[in-house]
Design an enzyme around this catalytic site. Structure first.
Site, PDB file in Angstrom:
ATOM      1  N   LYS A   1       4.688   3.551  -1.827  1.00 16.34           N
ATOM      2  CA  LYS A   1       5.330   3.962  -0.764  1.00 16.34           C
ATOM      3  C   LYS A   1       6.820   3.407  -1.357  1.00 16.34           C
ATOM      4  O   LYS A   1       7.915   3.940  -0.639  1.00 16.34           O
ATOM      5  CB  LYS A   1       5.217   4.131   0.667  1.00 16.34           C
ATOM      6  CG  LYS A   1       4.206   5.653   0.879  1.00 16.34           C
ATOM      7  CD  LYS A   1       3.807   5.629   2.631  1.00 16.34           C
ATOM      8  CE  LYS A   1       3.097   7.277   2.542  1.00 16.34           C
ATOM      9  NZ  LYS A   1       2.087   6.722   2.517  1.00 16.34           N
TER      10      LYS A   1
HETATM   11  C1  LIG Z   1       0.903   8.353   1.857  1.00 16.82           C
HETATM   12  C2  LIG Z   1       0.021   8.175   1.225  1.00 16.82           C
HETATM   13  C3  LIG Z   1      -0.889   9.240   0.799  1.00 16.82           C
HETATM   14  C4  LIG Z   1      -0.214  10.517   1.285  1.00 16.82           C
HETATM   15  O1  LIG Z   1       1.380  11.260   0.922  1.00 16.82           O
HETATM   16  P1  LIG Z   1       1.853  11.613   1.157  1.00 16.82           P
HETATM   17  O2  LIG Z   1       3.153  11.964   0.601  1.00 16.82           O
HETATM   18  O3  LIG Z   1       1.941  11.675   2.628  1.00 16.82           O
HETATM   19  O4  LIG Z   1       0.724  13.253   1.245  1.00 16.82           O
HETATM   20  C5  LIG Z   1      -1.531   9.186   0.130  1.00 16.82           C
HETATM   21  N1  LIG Z   1      -2.132   7.565   0.176  1.00 16.82           N
HETATM   22  C6  LIG Z   1      -1.789   6.985   0.012  1.00 16.82           C
HETATM   23  C7  LIG Z   1      -2.227   5.333  -0.667  1.00 16.82           C
HETATM   24  C8  LIG Z   1      -0.738   6.783   0.874  1.00 16.82           C
HETATM   25  O5  LIG Z   1      -0.630   5.723   1.309  1.00 16.82           O
END
Ligand SMILES: *Cc1c(COP(=O)(O)O)cnc(C)c1O
Length: 430
Positions: A107
């Site tokens: 993210k």
């Molecule tokens: C947020 C997150 C996800 C999920 O991603 P989305 O875009 O919400 O589907 C998967 N793995 C990790 C480690 C995350 O932080």
């Protein structure tokens, strides 16, 4: 580029307005009016393009002219200041490591990109913007880090008390400055619902400019297209049939991958890999979309009972179930299966996967059963030490903490405990 609301009851918005509003006034998610594919020659030329050049070409149609070309290039350059390596485990399975950013979760890219866009839009603005965001674990840290010190922007993070890992909690509660953490006595879904209610609460929106930094915000969501292109760049000369297994929660990441494919990225298939929060796995079986309360798992960033980006996926496929099913498979795995996978990955390939990546690995293996010609890339969405307890318990190996994580461990947690929406409202209006 204009964006329309998927609820179709709000005026179209420019990129700038879509970023600042987050959600359209009718509660709908914004979606770009047009998606213009890039020429195949662009993808063929990847060997000669840097990550920043690829990213610029991919995103410019969605951002210009609200952000001028030279500024956009600079934002991309700053956003992508770390590596995105592929590690090949077998000739059929690779992992794309998306955890080399400052908070060691994928993210970081979306959060850093969005923070810089908002900083640009806000630089001559005297009215402060409040970023209100719910986190199931990693969003909070990435957003806190991405927005730290951005002028004119306050960040308020809601997280479910006791349901994020210690390191995740440290990352979102220890920065101070313009970042505040509200510790919610509830689940992630409760946090997400309260954010949605706040956006519709006139008493709040009349007084403060609220925006969201969840993947509902187009500036958080769209840069995730880059990952799929960076993987393709590294694999295109070796493999013809590339598929992506994406550990999914709110489905922003996989939905961004689908946008990259809409732009022409040559690839075969997506796999949405889920833990026991399996709304989409069930949907693809039954064609019934049935949101459920989220279940707590060891891959907590995917504990989502009503994935907010599903509606964007429906839009990409024009609500055609068969078209979606042809391009997306989904599998769901238990915590026990996930732990077994972590052991298998470690014992067989000497690779340490975090629980989310391990779910992605299981999805890749499930897909390969019927598609043995494919090369399946599972996304490693977080560094294994973000889930230290589980990882060490499962693979029985002590893990060294990377410097990014070591740096927050000794800091003092600061959060405000909240129970109800009224508590949050009182905080925002105080
Ligand atoms: C947020 C997150 C996800 C999920 O991603 P989305 O875009 O919400 O589907 C998967 N793995 C990790 C480690 C995350 O932080």
């Amino acid at each position: 580029m204009l964006y329309y609301s998927l609820n179709k009851k709000a005026p179209n918005a420019s990129f700038k307005d879509a970023v600042i509003k987050g959600l359209a006034p009718d509660k709908g998610l914004y979606f770009p009016e047009t998606i213009t594919p890039l020429p195949q020659s662009f993808f063929e030329d990847f060997d000669n393009l840097s990550h920043s050049e690829i990213a610029f070409e991919a995103i410019k149609q969605f951002v210009l002219p609200d952000i001028p070309e030279n500024i956009l290039k600079q934002i991309i350059e700053e956003t992508l200041s770390f590596e995105f390596p592929i590690v090949e485990l077998t000739k059929n399975i690779s992992t794309l490591e998306l955890f080399h950013g400052p908070t060691m979760a994928f993210k970081d890219v979306g959060a850093r990109f969005m923070a810089r866009c908002l900083g640009y839009f806000n630089k001559n603005n005297t009215k402060e913007v409040t970023v209100l965001v719910a986190t199931s674990g990693d969003t909070g840290g990435a957003v806190a880090n991405g927005f730290l010190g951005v002028k004119g922007v306050n960040v308020v993070i809601l997280y479910p008390s006791g349901k994020v890992s210690d390191i995740q909690e440290k990352q979102l509660t220890t920065l101070g400055q313009n970042i505040t953490a509200l510790e919610v006595n509830g689940t992630f879904d409760d946090c997400q619902d309260m954010v949605k209610i706040a956006f519709l609460d006139n008493e709040i929106t009349n007084r403060i400019q609220l925006t969201s930094a969840n993947s509902i915000n187009v500036a958080r969501w769209l840069p995730q297209m880059f990952y799929f292109m960076f993987a393709y760049k590294q694999l295109k000369n070796t493999y013809k049939h590339i598929a992506f297994s994406v550990p999914s929660g709110n489905f922003g990441n996989v939905c961004a991958g689908m946008m990259a494919q809409q732009l022409g990225l040559p690839m075969d298939h997506f796999i949405a890999s889920n833990n026991e929060n399996n709304v989409i796995t069930e949907y693809l079986k039954t064609q019934l979309y049935q949101p459920k309360p989220s279940i707590q798992t060891i891959s907590n960033a995917m504990d989502v009972g009503n994935p907010s980006n599903f509606i964007r996926i429906q839009e990409i496929y024009k609500h055609n179930f068969e078209a979606l099913k042809n391009n997306l498979s989904s599998y769901s795995f238990t915590d026990e299966e996930t732990k077994e996978a972590m052991k298998e990955i470690y014992n067989t390939y000497n690779y340490v996967a975090d629980p989310h990546g391990a779910v992605g690995y299981l999805g890749a293996k499930a897909y390969l059963k019927n598609n043995p010609e494919a090369h399946c890339v599972f996304l490693e969405t977080a560094h294994p030490t973000k889930f230290l307890d589980v990882v060490e318990e499962v693979i029985l190996q002590k893990q060294d903490l990377p410097p990014q994580i070591q740096a927050v461990m000794d800091k003092e947690k600061a959060s405000i405990a909240v129970n109800t929406y009224e508590d949050i409202k009182a905080y925002l209006l105080a």
